[in-house]
Design a protein around this motif. Sequence first.
Motif, PDB file in Angstrom:
ATOM      1  N   GLU A 248     -12.962  -6.420  -8.016  1.00  0.00           N
ATOM      2  CA  GLU A 248     -11.597  -6.304  -8.498  1.00  0.00           C
ATOM      3  C   GLU A 248     -10.844  -5.249  -7.693  1.00  0.00           C
ATOM      4  N   SER A 249      -9.520  -5.351  -7.717  1.00  0.00           N
ATOM      5  CA  SER A 249      -8.704  -4.365  -7.019  1.00  0.00           C
ATOM      6  C   SER A 249      -8.841  -3.005  -7.687  1.00  0.00           C
ATOM      7  N   ILE A 250      -8.679  -1.954  -6.899  1.00  0.00           N
ATOM      8  CA  ILE A 250      -8.790  -0.582  -7.396  1.00  0.00           C
ATOM      9  C   ILE A 250      -7.389  -0.054  -7.682  1.00  0.00           C
ATOM     10  N   GLU A 251      -7.156   0.402  -8.891  1.00  0.00           N
ATOM     11  CA  GLU A 251      -5.849   0.967  -9.228  1.00  0.00           C
ATOM     12  C   GLU A 251      -5.774   2.405  -8.734  1.00  0.00           C
ATOM     13  N   VAL A 252      -4.820   2.652  -7.853  1.00  0.00           N
ATOM     14  CA  VAL A 252      -4.610   3.995  -7.300  1.00  0.00           C
ATOM     15  C   VAL A 252      -3.321   4.551  -7.885  1.00  0.00           C
ATOM     16  N   VAL A 253      -3.408   5.756  -8.470  1.00  0.00           N
ATOM     17  CA  VAL A 253      -2.245   6.401  -9.071  1.00  0.00           C
ATOM     18  C   VAL A 253      -2.080   7.783  -8.446  1.00  0.00           C
ATOM     19  N   ILE A 254      -0.900   8.044  -7.894  1.00  0.00           N
ATOM     20  CA  ILE A 254      -0.637   9.307  -7.208  1.00  0.00           C
ATOM     21  C   ILE A 254       0.676   9.891  -7.720  1.00  0.00           C
ATOM     22  N   GLU A 255       0.664  11.166  -8.036  1.00  0.00           N
ATOM     23  CA  GLU A 255       1.873  11.871  -8.455  1.00  0.00           C
ATOM     24  C   GLU A 255       2.422  12.644  -7.261  1.00  0.00           C
ATOM     25  N   LEU A 256       3.711  12.489  -6.998  1.00  0.00           N
ATOM     26  CA  LEU A 256       4.317  13.134  -5.828  1.00  0.00           C
ATOM     27  C   LEU A 256       5.545  13.921  -6.238  1.00  0.00           C
ATOM     28  N   THR A 257       5.805  15.003  -5.505  1.00  0.00           N
ATOM     29  CA  THR A 257       6.958  15.851  -5.780  1.00  0.00           C
ATOM     30  C   THR A 257       7.687  16.184  -4.484  1.00  0.00           C
ATOM     31  N   GLY A 258       8.903  16.704  -4.631  1.00  0.00           N
ATOM     32  CA  GLY A 258       9.671  17.193  -3.493  1.00  0.00           C
ATOM     33  C   GLY A 258       9.907  16.164  -2.399  1.00  0.00           C
ATOM     34  N   TRP A 259       9.765  16.635  -1.150  1.00  0.00           N
ATOM     35  CA  TRP A 259      10.059  15.766  -0.003  1.00  0.00           C
ATOM     36  C   TRP A 259       9.161  14.540   0.027  1.00  0.00           C
ATOM     37  N   ALA A 260       7.905  14.676  -0.419  1.00  0.00           N
ATOM     38  CA  ALA A 260       6.987  13.537  -0.414  1.00  0.00           C
ATOM     39  C   ALA A 260       7.461  12.464  -1.386  1.00  0.00           C
TER      40      ALA A 260
END
Length: 332
Positions: A248-260
């Motif tokens: 199965e596909s892997i769920e990737v969760v990323i929190e980003l702030t500022g310029w990113a």
Amino acid sequence: MSAFGGGRTATVRMMNIFDSVKNGSFPNCRKLAEEFEVRPKTIQRDITYMRDQMGIELHYNQQLHGYELVGELEDFPLIDLQVEDLAALFLARSAMGGIQGTKLAESLQPAFERLSQQLEGKVSLRWNDLDEAFAIKKNAVVEADLTLFGKLAEAVLKQNEVSFKYRGIKALVSTHRRIQPYHVGEISGGWYVIGYDLDRDGLRTFALQRMTGVKVLKTWFERPDDFSIGEHLGGGIGVWSGKADGAESIEVVIELTGWAARLVQERLWHPSQKITILDDLGEKIQMTMGLDNLTEVTQVVLSWGSNAKVLAPEALVQSVCKELEGVQKLYE
């Protein structure tokens, strides 16, 4: 003389003749000769070759005093390209950066686009966008790769197996590989061939720069009808894609702030990506993607520095932490 039936300039001219006739302008030899700055006899030879050798039904309309296309032929017939022809076209792609915006570039663009469309799914040269392909990407591959590219492109088109020695990105020595090449082209600024590895029983991706002793074999294979380069690459965030059968596909969760956070919102990193804005200014977001593997996403996360925090999966969290620990040790 190449398999084009004439010089490479003649090939481009014939492609443009085909376009002129197809658009219904009923050009004659005199008009075409003036347009391409050649003698009318040269145009007549081109038309004769297109009729007799390529099977293009060009008919001279006596009432309208020009040529018209008979039948339902939509595209200029795919030419039997040889290794040197493919390499020459690849070289032309790299050499045209200095003429973008000129009339010459404008006249060559339809021919390159037509050829690119006919090779779609097998060889990708990104000629559809002259500004991007010729100006930005022109240094993607060094000159030494021209012959190799020609060999691999011919193998893909003729569906011949290929053998070579290959050194993996983390390997210390090269190993012998034998593949059925499905696609060769530019992906994310690098040049790769994707094919079925007969020894490892699965699709694999190989960087051209790490291939040596390439031999195009006489063994023929049948390219699967259901193979799609778009679907194959769609599972990853870069060139290294693919997953195990049934996985199965892997769920990737990323929190980003500022310029990113701002950067991530400006481009599509993966077809499955979803962006959730967590504040009023868009300075804090959460990006979710469904990936087949985590091979390259670690490097992408690291490139965002302290403005990115992986929330899931745990395997990606550990991968990022391991890389950061390694970097820290370099500066101790």
